[in-house]
Each structure stands twice: as C-alpha cells, then as structure tokens.
Motif scaffolding. Sequence first.
Motif, PDB file in Angstrom:
ATOM      1  N   VAL A   1      -0.158  -2.448  -8.264  1.00  0.00           N
ATOM      2  CA  VAL A   1      -1.182  -3.134  -7.466  1.00  0.00           C
ATOM      3  C   VAL A   1      -0.664  -3.356  -6.043  1.00  0.00           C
ATOM      4  N   LEU A   2       0.563  -3.867  -5.933  1.00  0.00           N
ATOM      5  CA  LEU A   2       1.134  -4.110  -4.605  1.00  0.00           C
ATOM      6  C   LEU A   2       1.294  -2.802  -3.832  1.00  0.00           C
ATOM      7  N   ASN A   3       1.777  -1.757  -4.490  1.00  0.00           N
ATOM      8  CA  ASN A   3       1.939  -0.464  -3.817  1.00  0.00           C
ATOM      9  C   ASN A   3       0.604   0.077  -3.327  1.00  0.00           C
ATOM     10  N   TYR A   4      -0.443  -0.092  -4.119  1.00  0.00           N
ATOM     11  CA  TYR A   4      -1.766   0.381  -3.725  1.00  0.00           C
ATOM     12  C   TYR A   4      -2.255  -0.360  -2.475  1.00  0.00           C
ATOM     13  N   ILE A   5      -2.110  -1.664  -2.471  1.00  0.00           N
ATOM     14  CA  ILE A   5      -2.591  -2.445  -1.328  1.00  0.00           C
ATOM     15  C   ILE A   5      -1.730  -2.170  -0.092  1.00  0.00           C
ATOM     16  N   VAL A   6      -0.424  -2.029  -0.273  1.00  0.00           N
ATOM     17  CA  VAL A   6       0.454  -1.701   0.858  1.00  0.00           C
ATOM     18  C   VAL A   6       0.115  -0.314   1.402  1.00  0.00           C
ATOM     19  N   SER A   7      -0.240   0.619   0.532  1.00  0.00           N
ATOM     20  CA  SER A   7      -0.600   1.962   1.009  1.00  0.00           C
ATOM     21  C   SER A   7      -1.870   1.930   1.857  1.00  0.00           C
ATOM     22  N   ARG A   8      -2.738   0.982   1.588  1.00  0.00           N
ATOM     23  CA  ARG A   8      -3.984   0.880   2.360  1.00  0.00           C
ATOM     24  C   ARG A   8      -3.846   0.044   3.627  1.00  0.00           C
ATOM     25  N   TYR A   9      -3.033  -1.025   3.579  1.00  0.00           N
ATOM     26  CA  TYR A   9      -2.973  -1.970   4.686  1.00  0.00           C
ATOM     27  C   TYR A   9      -1.608  -2.027   5.382  1.00  0.00           C
ATOM     28  N   GLY A  10      -0.597  -1.394   4.830  1.00  0.00           N
ATOM     29  CA  GLY A  10       0.732  -1.402   5.440  1.00  0.00           C
ATOM     30  C   GLY A  10       1.571  -2.574   4.944  1.00  0.00           C
TER      31      GLY A  10
END
Length: 147
Positions: A77-86
């Motif tokens: 989940v964290l990796n997905y959100i970081v991939s979208r928002y940095g």
Amino acid sequence: MLVALFILFASFPALAVNPDEVLADPALEARARSLSAELRCMVCQNQSIDDSNADLAKDLRLLVRERISDGDTDEEVLNYIVSRYGEFVLLKPRLSLRTILLWGAPVLLVAAGGVALTVFARRRAGKPTGSRLTAEEQAKLDELLGK
C-alpha cells in the motif's frame, strides 16, 4: 469554559475519518488507520491524512482502505501511494541515499567551512602584518626601549 473548548478542539482530528470510510473488519480498519497516520496530506502538508479534512486526504484514505480490502500488505500500500505521489507523501521518509545526502549535506558543508577557515587562518598567521619600520622609526624605537 476552557475545558469545554479543549474537549471541542480535541475532537477535531477524530472528525477527519468519516463513518462511511470505516471498514467493517476492525483489524483491517486498524491497519488502515495506522497507514493513514504515516501518510502526509498533500494539501495541509503538516498533517497526516488521518487527521486532515481535505478532499485529497479523504481520497487517499479511501484508496488505502481499498488497497487493504484488495489484500495488499502494508508495504505494498505504501509503495503504491509513494509511486503515485513521491517520497514526500511519507511523514517519516525512508532511509535511502537521497535522505542521507539531504540530512548529511549540512554537516558536510559546515565541516568544509571549518576546514577552509582553519586553512585560511593558518596561511594568514604566517604572514607579517603591516610594513617594515624605516631606519628612523627603528632608531626611535631602540631609543625608547633603551638599547
């Protein structure tokens, strides 16, 4: 009066997560709340999405809950959100070469400045200051000193 105001203002963070966002499974909801506390609201920038009332924070909370419901692990989940928002979306950035450089650069700059000042001071200390005395000034000095 102060107690009433304190109780009123203390409940504001609790208002951020709306009842329609809450997952039915308490274990999944607890995971979602802990992940939401780790993510920065991109609008407020000084609050987690769990504490923010911004529309983007609500969208991120729903996205976190959706990913958890789909079976993603917390790291996914964290990796997905970081991939979208940095990386900025994380309230506690991960340890990487970038963060080491970011936090280490001021220390290196201060150390380099200290070395430069030391070298400059040592070079300058070896050089005489002013000009040499004229013969007349030297004679007057010798007379004053009684030589």
